[in-house]
Design a protein around this motif. Sequence first.
Motif, PDB file in Angstrom:
ATOM      1  N   GLU A   1      -0.846   7.508  -2.024  1.00  0.00           N
ATOM      2  CA  GLU A   1      -0.749   6.542  -0.937  1.00  0.00           C
ATOM      3  C   GLU A   1      -2.155   6.065  -0.572  1.00  0.00           C
ATOM      4  OE1 GLU A   1       1.410   6.193   3.437  1.00  0.00           O
ATOM      5  OE2 GLU A   1       1.342   8.127   2.419  1.00  0.00           O
TER       6      GLU A   1
ATOM      7  N   ARG B   1      -1.919   3.586  -6.541  1.00  0.00           N
ATOM      8  CA  ARG B   1      -0.518   3.588  -6.074  1.00  0.00           C
ATOM      9  C   ARG B   1       0.432   3.794  -7.248  1.00  0.00           C
ATOM     10  NH1 ARG B   1      -2.225  -1.165  -2.868  1.00  0.00           N
ATOM     11  NH2 ARG B   1      -2.956  -0.311  -0.890  1.00  0.00           N
TER      12      ARG B   1
ATOM     13  N   GLU C   1      -4.242  -0.637  -6.487  1.00  0.00           N
ATOM     14  CA  GLU C   1      -2.996  -0.847  -7.256  1.00  0.00           C
ATOM     15  C   GLU C   1      -2.806   0.256  -8.285  1.00  0.00           C
ATOM     16  OE1 GLU C   1      -2.590  -4.709  -9.135  1.00  0.00           O
ATOM     17  OE2 GLU C   1      -3.051  -5.713  -7.236  1.00  0.00           O
TER      18      GLU C   1
ATOM     19  N   GLY D   1      -2.865  11.146   1.409  1.00  0.00           N
ATOM     20  CA  GLY D   1      -3.238   9.749   1.261  1.00  0.00           C
ATOM     21  C   GLY D   1      -4.737   9.544   1.360  1.00  0.00           C
TER      22      GLY D   1
END
Lengths: 210, 332
Positions: B126, B121, B118, B98
């Motif tokens: 992550e 993702r 956005e 992440g």
Amino acid sequence: MISYDDILAWVRRFAAAVTANKAYLTELDSAIGDADHGINMDRGFTAVVGKLDGLASPDIGAALKTVGTTLVSTVGGASGPLYGMFFMQMGGAVTGKEALTLEEFATAFETGLGGVLRIGKAEPGDKTMVDALIPARDALRAAIADGASVSDAITRMADGAEQGMLATVPLVARKGRASYLGERSAGHQDPGATSSHLLLRSAAEVWAGR
Amino acid sequence: MKKLINAPESVVDDELAGVAAAHADLVRVIEPNVVVRADAPKKGKVGVISGGGSGHEPMHGGFVGMGMLDAACPGAVFTSPVPDQMLAATKAVDGGAGVLHIVKNYTGDIMNFELAAEMARAEGIEVTSVVIADDVAVKDSLYTAGRRGVGGTVLAEKIVGAAAEAGADLATVTALCQKVQDNVRSMGMALTSCTVPAAGKPTFELGDDEMEIGIGIHGEPGRTRMKLASAAEITAMLATPILDDLPFKAGDKVLAFVNGMGGTPLIELYVIFNELKKILDARGITIARNLIGNYITSLEMAGCSITLLRLDDELTKHWDAPVHTPGLRWGR
């Protein structure tokens, strides 16, 4: 009707207006922001004009979406996402169309405005571009109700934006960098409302006589 | 305008080329204008990225390297970077654990980082975000865009970078960044304006005998303009709102960061630090760590900012951990 070529002519006219007003927009931004609005918009619309010639088919929706994504990728700051969202959402409302009625143009404009309101979270009176765009929408709707021609309707729309822009002068900013100034932001015209007025004045200029 | 540039349009590109040439052992510069740690991505390590307008050097690009940022996204001067940059940075540093985005609280930065998060993702990475908003000069209310992110950002990047380097997971790294934000306060002032290269003239005018208290890092005018005062008076004007805001209390241990805005010599920053020490001593607050120098600048603006971070053992440990970046290095 507003044709595909009309839409491209509008974008090109606005790009030229941004270049011509680059120093003015930046000067307005110096007073209450961070002195980059004209510079950033000019960088973005120079990139946009470079993309317009390469568009494949006369699809107004696709063209406006290209304008929007190019702005998001090149402008930065707050103007990039805001103007980018405006054109992307507007384009999304008229996908596949080669020409627009005034009503279709108004609906597309409102969809673009909705995108600006959603990501910018500004309300009328916050001293932002919204203060030019909302009176413009209202003037356009009133003109359509009166049965005005495209030329008259867009001119009234631009006049609405101009009045909204001028009305930002006494406002105290509540969004963006100008909000940090509090009361000291009053007495200055908002740079975003100014570029939004140019956007619609450009349309009124290229669509005159229709 | 007198600047050491080739052309206003090429300043950022030319600077990044210089950074890449000077620090090839630490960083590489990839398209579209992202400074990435040379050994990224590191498998299993949380990626930490930040970004913002250029003109604040060494922040952020100068803080890419071991123990601090994995990537930085420099925009045009004083202009938030575009989402494409943060997406490229996120992908370049994702080692599967992440990526944390450290975002300064400016309208444009927030929107561009949100769009990038956005997109990242959507590609299966992550992403968490922490917004730094530490400038007490701004009234934090419904009627502003909120406090600006300033000096606290540098401290957050160091501390969070150390934790990520030590193997902390994304949730821990994110919570630590929020902890820094919750315990840090800053305020700045200017003696002169600065000139954005593309604008060619000073962002604002300040008389020879005037100063601006509460200045932002983009030449945004501050809250009050007044006649120049002594270093002792200026330090009190900056430190008092900071101390009263958190509030910092007797017995607290702090990291005191005296930052130059770019055009102020170190001799003056040490004068300010000395005054700050007196004020904190009088309040029973201990300066356990300090940082003095030009780390988050505003081009050639003269002036300074003060940042205080309330320390605990966890924050102190990560502050002390080794760091090796172009702009900050100790412990190795």
